[in-house]
Design an enzyme around this catalytic site. Structure first.
Site, short mmCIF file in Angstrom:
data_model
loop_
_atom_site.label_atom_id
_atom_site.label_comp_id
_atom_site.label_asym_id
_atom_site.label_seq_id
_atom_site.Cartn_x
_atom_site.Cartn_y
_atom_site.Cartn_z
N CYS A 82 0.88 -1.12 -0.13
CA CYS A 82 0.28 -0.04 0.02
C CYS A 82 0.98 1.45 -0.04
O CYS A 82 1.56 1.33 -0.99
CB CYS A 82 -0.94 0.01 1.07
SG CYS A 82 -2.48 1.23 0.76
N HIS A 184 -3.68 -5.58 0.25
CA HIS A 184 -3.22 -5.84 1.42
C HIS A 184 -3.06 -7.26 1.57
O HIS A 184 -3.93 -8.03 2.25
CB HIS A 184 -3.87 -5.26 2.69
CG HIS A 184 -3.64 -3.68 3.05
ND1 HIS A 184 -2.62 -3.13 3.67
CD2 HIS A 184 -4.17 -2.63 2.40
CE1 HIS A 184 -2.80 -1.91 3.50
NE2 HIS A 184 -3.60 -1.47 2.61
N GLU A 186 -1.35 -9.18 3.57
CA GLU A 186 -1.21 -9.63 4.94
C GLU A 186 -2.68 -10.01 5.54
O GLU A 186 -2.73 -10.40 6.50
CB GLU A 186 -0.43 -8.66 5.83
CG GLU A 186 -1.18 -7.36 6.11
CD GLU A 186 -1.37 -6.19 5.18
OE1 GLU A 186 -1.08 -6.42 3.88
OE2 GLU A 186 -1.68 -5.02 5.45
#
Ligand SMILES: [Mn+2]
Length: 216
Positions: A82, A184, A186
């Site tokens: 990001c 994202h 993660e």
């Protein structure tokens, strides 16, 4: 931090506010640079005035710009997520779209949990990202009001959303492990295509560590 640890790394966080010499000292002790999400890079780094919707942290910019310059000169693997992807692009001479007007896809969805796959991205078939993901189509989350505009000379866009936004960049030089993703991963670790990004990054870091030890 959890995604990196899950992939086998020992993550160490470096807060903004440390001076330049300290940044290099820290990088000499680690094997990779991870740039997380956050607020917007100052647009002066790509020659623009501040847009009213842009939120800035100058200390964070200073730390990350220094860390990127240093990591690139060392040949260290770099992963940006990001803002991390955006500051990587800016540090290497690229530019950003400071504020996305609502388009065919609404990329800024703070109302949705980050585990929600909001849109699809198409990966360049010869990219490192496509190879490690094992696919050319990825479903991704989306929480960004900025995006990469002009990619830096050392980077190329390797993923695009259906409305043509750059959703990932990587090093033009295939020998270099340097990837920035706008989404994202993660938050999508239960999908192998996304967890493999962290696995591949950590592998590249340990390869870098062995090479560095070998030449020390
Ligand atoms: Mn998006």
């Amino acid at each position: 931090m959890q995604a990196l640890a899950k992939a086998g790394a020992t993550p160490i966080a470096v807060p903004p506010g440390v001076d330049g010499s300290c940044t290099r000292q820290v990088l000499e002790q680690v094997d990779g640079l991870f740039l997380p999400g956050g607020v917007d890079p100052h647009p002066r780094w790509f020659g623009e005035e501040v847009h009213p919707k842009t939120t800035i942290d100058e200390e964070l910019d200073a730390l990350e710009l220094q860390a990127i310059t240093c990591a690139v000169s060392m040949g260290m693997p770099i992963l940006g997520v990001c803002r991390g992807s955006q500051i990587l692009n800016v540090a290497l001479g690229g530019s950003l779209i400071q504020h996305l007007e609502p388009g065919t896809i609404n990329h800024y969805r703070p109302d949705l949990p980050l585990s929600t796959e909001v849109h699809e991205v198409r990966l360049a078939d010869d990219s490192r990202l496509a190879k490690l993901s094992g696919t050319q189509l990825l479903r991704v989350n989306s929480l960004h009001h900025q995006a990469i505009s002009r990619p830096a000379p050392a980077l190329r866009v390797v993923a695009q959303s259906e409305d043509g936004l750059a959703e990932a960049v990587e090093a033009l030089d295939p020998a270099r492990w340097m990837i920035g993703v706008q989404y994202h991963p993660e938050e999508l670790l239960n999908h192998e295509a996304h967890s493999s990004l962290f696995d591949d990054f950590v592998s590249a870091c340990s390869e870098f560590a062995s090479k560095r030890r070998g030449t020390a």
